[in-house]
Design an enzyme around this catalytic site. Structure first.
Site, mmCIF file in Angstrom:
data_model
loop_
_atom_site.group_PDB
_atom_site.id
_atom_site.type_symbol
_atom_site.label_atom_id
_atom_site.label_comp_id
_atom_site.label_asym_id
_atom_site.label_seq_id
_atom_site.Cartn_x
_atom_site.Cartn_y
_atom_site.Cartn_z
ATOM 1 N N ARG A 10 0.818 -1.211 0.000
ATOM 2 C CA ARG A 10 0.000 0.000 0.000
ATOM 3 C C ARG A 10 0.852 1.262 0.000
ATOM 4 O O ARG A 10 0.358 2.371 0.142
ATOM 5 C CB ARG A 10 -0.928 -0.001 1.218
ATOM 6 N N GLN B 277 5.434 3.954 7.643
ATOM 7 C CA GLN B 277 4.980 3.174 8.794
ATOM 8 C C GLN B 277 5.987 2.097 9.202
ATOM 9 O O GLN B 277 5.935 1.575 10.312
ATOM 10 C CB GLN B 277 3.642 2.479 8.464
ATOM 11 N N HIS C 41 9.469 -1.101 14.245
ATOM 12 C CA HIS C 41 8.461 -2.009 13.697
ATOM 13 C C HIS C 41 9.105 -3.297 13.190
ATOM 14 O O HIS C 41 8.690 -4.405 13.544
ATOM 15 C CB HIS C 41 7.714 -1.301 12.560
ATOM 16 N N HIS D 39 10.798 -5.397 16.046
ATOM 17 C CA HIS D 39 9.828 -6.119 16.876
ATOM 18 C C HIS D 39 9.288 -7.348 16.159
ATOM 19 O O HIS D 39 9.214 -8.438 16.731
ATOM 20 C CB HIS D 39 8.682 -5.193 17.259
ATOM 21 N N TYR E 177 -10.078 -3.581 16.131
ATOM 22 C CA TYR E 177 -10.022 -2.164 15.730
ATOM 23 C C TYR E 177 -9.591 -2.040 14.276
ATOM 24 O O TYR E 177 -10.183 -1.287 13.496
ATOM 25 C CB TYR E 177 -9.058 -1.413 16.642
ATOM 26 N N THR F 112 -3.766 3.065 23.615
ATOM 27 C CA THR F 112 -2.477 3.209 24.286
ATOM 28 C C THR F 112 -2.572 2.787 25.743
ATOM 29 O O THR F 112 -1.653 2.150 26.278
ATOM 30 C CB THR F 112 -1.982 4.669 24.193
#
Length: 313
Positions: free
Chosen positions: A136, A141, A146, A149, A187, A208
């Site tokens: 996309r 992002q 990221h 992890h 979500y 959060t």
């Protein structure tokens, strides 16, 4: 020199196979660290180098329908993992204090091994989160945190499942993490469904707080080990890693909470628009559990960023 290196690798591989828990040897991807490491190296190379270059001159893919199905499947998978962890000990025989790794072949131990492997395998499935970002063209992002992890967690869990798969204190954080992922992928699924579902996402501001609660629970639970006079048959290395994981991410999330909700700052949004997992709104990007999550709306009014609502200036 090369011959010595090869000999050392062969010896280590033989040693690892001798230490591999016999109850897990026949599970997929558990025969050698080479398979798992190759997958994760391929993931890092694709997400950081190959993928962005393949998409450089292509239009971003519209994957909303695929992502709705994917997120729904992840909700169901993580809910099943939570249930199996509970039935394997946490809701039946565990004390929630010094719960031991079970070396037997009892039905409960074998059930715990199955869900431990399934949790590990779910982390490999979650690599698709990054693939969707690449397809996309949401490269902003894909931060170092990221990628780190998503690659480090399955890599460490492979060793845990290989050497000590049957529960113990270390399995608590996996159960909690899966429970949080039920909420988060729910979500994501609603967000990917489009603007008409935005009214059902009123609880996004608590995301959060849910993450912070996760790390507090994990850190407090695993910290018990350091204050016990005796807690047999644990692996101290796993205990230390889980404690460091919980504390580190609690600090990262706390910093975001301060920046976002106390100081009123937000991370920059590229091109004045950001979408997360299929959303067509304009959410601010926030780092959560090694990846970016939606956490509130950001509107642009006369060049100013206003959180939560459009404010006249």
């Amino acid at each position: 020199m090369l011959l010595e290196a090869i000999t050392s690798v062969v010896k280590f591989h033989s040693y690892l196979q001798s230490r591999t828990d016999a109850r897990v040897r026949d599970y997929p991807l558990m025969q050698s660290p080479i398979q798992m490491t190759s997958i994760l190296l391929g993931y890092v190379i694709f997400s950081s180098y190959i993928g962005p270059r393949l998409m450089a001159n292509r239009k971003p893919f519209i994957l909303n329908r695929v992502m709705i199905i994917y997120n729904l499947c992840m909700v169901l998978l993580n809910a099943y993992i939570v249930y199996e962890f509970m039935m394997s000990g946490w809701a039946t025989t565990y004390t929630w204090r010094c719960d031991l790794i079970d070396p037997t072949s009892s039905p409960q131990a074998l059930r715990m091994i199955r869900v431990a492997w399934l949790f590990y395998f779910s982390k490999l499935i979650e690599l698709l989160d990054t693939v969707f970002f690449v397809l996309r063209k949401k490269q902003s992002q894909i931060t170092f945190l990221h990628v780190f992890h998503h690659s480090f967690m399955p890599w460490t869990w492979w060793w845990g499942v290989t050497l000590t798969p049957a529960g113990g204190m270390g399995s608590f954080h996996a159960m909690v993490n899966s429970a949080v992922h039920v909420i988060m992928y729910s979500y994501y699924g609603l967000s990917a469904a489009g603007p008409r579902f935005q009214k059902y996402l009123w609880w996004k501001k608590y995301m959060t707080a849910i993450q912070l609660t996760q790390f507090v629970l994990v850190s407090i639970h695993i910290s018990q080990y350091y204050f016990m006079d005796k807690c047999d048959y644990q692996v101290p290395l796993w205990i230390h890693l889980i404690w460091m994981y919980g504390v580190l991410f609690f600090l990262l999330f706390s910093n975001f909470w301060v920046q976002a909700y106390i100081r009123g700052n937000r991370l920059p949004i590229s091109n004045h628009k950001s979408t997360q997992n299929g959303s067509t709104s304009e959410p601010a990007a926030a780092v959560a559990n090694g990846k970016h999550y939606e956490n509130g709306y950001t509107h642009y009014t006369n060049g100013k960023i206003i959180m939560g609502k459009v404010k006249k200036v």
